[in-house]
Design an enzyme around this catalytic site. Structure first.
Site, PDB file in Angstrom:
ATOM      1  N   LYS A   1      -9.351  -4.279   3.265  1.00 10.65           N
ATOM      2  CA  LYS A   1      -8.151  -3.721   3.187  1.00 10.65           C
ATOM      3  C   LYS A   1      -6.890  -3.906   3.959  1.00 10.65           C
ATOM      4  O   LYS A   1      -7.861  -3.714   5.170  1.00 10.65           O
ATOM      5  CB  LYS A   1      -8.271  -2.124   2.235  1.00 10.65           C
ATOM      6  CG  LYS A   1      -6.983  -1.937   1.693  1.00 10.65           C
ATOM      7  CD  LYS A   1      -7.305  -1.851  -0.168  1.00 10.65           C
ATOM      8  CE  LYS A   1      -6.224  -1.749  -0.884  1.00 10.65           C
ATOM      9  NZ  LYS A   1      -6.341  -2.494  -1.869  1.00 10.65           N
TER      10      LYS A   1
HETATM   11  P1  NAD Z   1       2.774  -2.295  -7.981  1.00  5.45           P
HETATM   12  O1  NAD Z   1       3.686  -1.745  -6.409  1.00  5.45           O
HETATM   13  O2  NAD Z   1       2.672  -3.548  -8.476  1.00  5.45           O
HETATM   14  O3  NAD Z   1       2.675  -0.385  -8.870  1.00  5.45           O
HETATM   15  C1  NAD Z   1       2.491   0.705  -8.415  1.00  5.45           C
HETATM   16  C2  NAD Z   1       3.068   1.849  -9.692  1.00  5.45           C
HETATM   17  O4  NAD Z   1       3.619   3.028  -9.695  1.00  5.45           O
HETATM   18  C3  NAD Z   1       5.242   1.185  -9.455  1.00  5.45           C
HETATM   19  O5  NAD Z   1       5.456   1.565 -10.340  1.00  5.45           O
HETATM   20  C4  NAD Z   1       5.335   2.734  -8.945  1.00  5.45           C
HETATM   21  O6  NAD Z   1       6.619   2.889  -8.932  1.00  5.45           O
HETATM   22  C5  NAD Z   1       4.766   3.574  -9.065  1.00  5.45           C
HETATM   23  N1  NAD Z   1       4.781   4.669  -8.341  1.00  5.45           N
HETATM   24  C6  NAD Z   1       3.689   5.037  -6.955  1.00  5.45           C
HETATM   25  N2  NAD Z   1       3.860   5.836  -6.780  1.00  5.45           N
HETATM   26  C7  NAD Z   1       3.822   6.678  -7.572  1.00  5.45           C
HETATM   27  C8  NAD Z   1       3.964   8.223  -7.796  1.00  5.45           C
HETATM   28  N3  NAD Z   1       3.372   8.788  -6.791  1.00  5.45           N
HETATM   29  N4  NAD Z   1       4.159   8.231  -8.885  1.00  5.45           N
HETATM   30  C9  NAD Z   1       4.019   7.873 -10.155  1.00  5.45           C
HETATM   31  N5  NAD Z   1       4.213   6.499  -9.661  1.00  5.45           N
HETATM   32  C10 NAD Z   1       4.540   5.946  -8.909  1.00  5.45           C
HETATM   33  O7  NAD Z   1       0.909  -1.869  -7.378  1.00  5.45           O
HETATM   34  P2  NAD Z   1      -0.138  -2.165  -8.230  1.00  5.45           P
HETATM   35  O8  NAD Z   1      -1.113  -3.530  -7.863  1.00  5.45           O
HETATM   36  O9  NAD Z   1       0.270  -1.783  -9.500  1.00  5.45           O
HETATM   37  O10 NAD Z   1      -1.102  -0.774  -7.525  1.00  5.45           O
HETATM   38  C11 NAD Z   1      -1.017   0.363  -8.260  1.00  5.45           C
HETATM   39  C12 NAD Z   1      -2.919   0.758  -7.789  1.00  5.45           C
HETATM   40  O11 NAD Z   1      -4.094   0.277  -8.560  1.00  5.45           O
HETATM   41  C13 NAD Z   1      -3.011   1.199  -6.628  1.00  5.45           C
HETATM   42  O12 NAD Z   1      -3.835   2.176  -6.432  1.00  5.45           O
HETATM   43  C14 NAD Z   1      -3.714  -0.146  -5.876  1.00  5.45           C
HETATM   44  O13 NAD Z   1      -4.719  -0.284  -4.724  1.00  5.45           O
HETATM   45  C15 NAD Z   1      -4.624  -0.307  -6.879  1.00  5.45           C
HETATM   46  N6  NAD Z   1      -5.146  -1.599  -7.710  1.00  5.45           N
HETATM   47  C16 NAD Z   1      -4.665  -3.127  -7.621  1.00  5.45           C
HETATM   48  C17 NAD Z   1      -4.749  -4.006  -8.158  1.00  5.45           C
HETATM   49  C18 NAD Z   1      -4.029  -5.797  -8.494  1.00  5.45           C
HETATM   50  O14 NAD Z   1      -4.718  -6.129  -9.072  1.00  5.45           O
HETATM   51  N7  NAD Z   1      -2.757  -5.532  -8.265  1.00  5.45           N
HETATM   52  C19 NAD Z   1      -5.986  -4.274  -7.831  1.00  5.45           C
HETATM   53  C20 NAD Z   1      -6.675  -3.258  -7.916  1.00  5.45           C
HETATM   54  C21 NAD Z   1      -6.331  -1.873  -7.926  1.00  5.45           C
END
Ligand code: NAD
Length: 428
Positions: free
Chosen positions: A118
């Site tokens: 990461k």
């Molecule tokens: P992203 O930036 O596309 O979306 C994050 C979302 O969460 C946004 O809508 C943001 O406004 C919201 N957010 C952030 N802080 C917040 C809070 N305190 N309260 C409420 N909403 C909040 O990110 P993502 O890619 O969707 O990732 C989200 C999670 O999923 C992370 O933990 C990431 O590590 C995990 N993840 C992502 C992927 C991927 O393929 N993108 C894969 C596995 C895990």
């Protein structure tokens, strides 16, 4: 590498932050059930490598700003490391170490030939222009040029990074190598070797797992009242998939707050609004709630798809859902885990639930290496097969040992890495 924590006088490594301790505690809780050697237990407690870089950026106004950047590689036992790049004000060595550790378990659980990594830059991506983001990404990639590579460490998007970020990384790496190297990153645009269905893969995988968990509980996904925290790549796609499968999405939120409608939200309208306005802020066609209230709304299924540390010892007693689905990494604290378990609320853990992303990233890497591309149906089918196989193995361990789904997922994952580490041994 060590300093001394004055309160405990125990040697302490720099990544030893609360989030990393949480990842390690989950590992330690699973160890007694995994029946692995001390060698395995000890070695996998530590990331193999961690790099800190300082990334200079000339801002649009001509000033210079330096941003800290990180890359942590937890384990290379099963193959090259794999993991996202995150742009967020809270990025730190400890956060990257925790997330890299979870990536090792996730890849192992899905039987992908990878270990976990990461990285990221501590910055507020929303305060930077596109031009600034491009320069920052390209310089960060150059700083990491000796650490990353198609056979060593393959980045992907995470919070506040996307296909464009990966395109800049791929181009920067390729320029330095003198030829196109699409397999250096995954989650890139299809035009430069990205995979169809990668963007939707994590959210779609979350819903595949949710569907299977419902069936285990003797319920139909259609008709379940769902709340989704986070409306980005994971939460936004998960909300759409739930909606398309007939579940009733009664609440969603992003960083600006949440929206709630007991009769079910119009998810496509929410997406159209966010596409136009950038966030849910100002959407007034239904009741507004805070993120704290959202987690406690009456519902059957709570999908946590924002970030870590959301359901805690403080609010876990008030979670209404009977099924908690971890779309984000680390959204449930150890204390919350215990409370939810006591209350009989099943938590389907992150390393299983959100593994769709890295699984299709693996498909993307394999396609790039083979220069041979599959279609959407084939990828969706392969993803579904992988997710259900992992799901069944996790439930089998949980049933056999009478442990939580998180512990069972960890046990299944640790055993995969342990088998390889025992066979390889410790060098020299
Ligand atoms: P992203 O930036 O596309 O979306 C994050 C979302 O969460 C946004 O809508 C943001 O406004 C919201 N957010 C952030 N802080 C917040 C809070 N305190 N309260 C409420 N909403 C909040 O990110 P993502 O890619 O969707 O990732 C989200 C999670 O999923 C992370 O933990 C990431 O590590 C995990 N993840 C992502 C992927 C991927 O393929 N993108 C894969 C596995 C895990």
């Amino acid at each position: 590498m060590t300093d001394v924590d004055a309160s405990s006088a125990e040697p302490r490594l720099e990544w030893d932050t609360p989030l990393f301790r949480m990842a390690r505690a989950q590992f330690e809780q699973a160890l007694p059930h995994a029946e692995v050697s001390d060698l395995v237990a000890e070695r996998l407690s530590y990331p193999e490598r961690a790099v800190i870089v300082s990334v200079p950026l000339r801002r649009d106004d001509g000033s210079i700003e330096i941003f800290p950047g990180y890359r942590v590689q937890h384990s290379t036992v099963l193959g090259p490391t794999k993991g996202g790049i995150r742009y967020d004000p809270e990025v730190s060595l400890g956060e990257c170490a925790a997330l890299a550790t979870w990536m090792t378990w996730k890849c192992a659980l899905l039987r992908l030939p990878y270990g976990g990594a990461k990285g990221g830059i501590r910055c507020d991506a929303h305060a930077l222009s596109q031009r600034e983001l491009e320069k920052l990404t390209r310089r960060f990639t150059s700083e990491l040029i000796r650490e990353i590579g198609p056979q060593t460490d393959i980045p992907a998007p995470d919070m506040a990074t996307n296909e464009q970020t990966m395109a800049w990384m791929m181009d920067t790496y390729s320029m330095q190598k003198g030829h196109a190297v699409p397999e250096i990153v995954t989650g890139k645009p299809i035009s430069i070797g990205g995979s169809v269905f990668r963007r939707e893969a994590t959210g779609a995988g979350v819903v595949m797992v949710t569907d299977q968990a419902c069936r285990r509980l003797g319920r139909e996904l259609a008709g379940q009242r769902c709340v989704v925290q986070g409306f980005g790549n994971v939460g936004g796609v998960a909300a759409s998939e739930l909606h398309d499968r007939g579940a009733i999405v009664v609440g969603v939120s992003d960083i600006s707050g949440g929206v709630h409608d007991e009769r079910g939200l119009d998810v496509p309208a929410l997406h159209a609004y966010v596409a136009e306005h950038g966030s849910l802020a100002g959407y007034e066609r239904c009741e507004r709630v805070t993120n704290e209230q959202l987690l406690e709304l009456p519902c059957d299924i709570l999908v946590l798809a924002a970030r870590e540390d959301q359901v805690t010892g403080e609010n876990a007693p008030r979670v209404h859902a009977t099924l908690v689905i971890e779309g984000a990494n680390g959204p449930t604290t150890l204390e919350a885990d215990e409370i939810l378990a006591e209350r009989g609320i099943a938590v389907v853990p992150d390393i299983l639930t959100n593994a769709g992303g890295v699984t299709v990233s693996y498909f993307e890497w394999v396609q790039d290496l083979g220069r041979l591309f599959w279609d959407r149906d084939e990828i969706r089918r392969k993803l579904s097969d992988k997710m259900s196989d992992a799901f069944d193995r996790v439930y089998a361990v949980a049933d056999a040992k009478g442990i939580t789904l998180r512990q069972a997922a960890m046990v299944a994952a640790i055993r995969e890495v342990a088998g390889a580490l025992e066979a390889r041994g410790i060098y020299p």
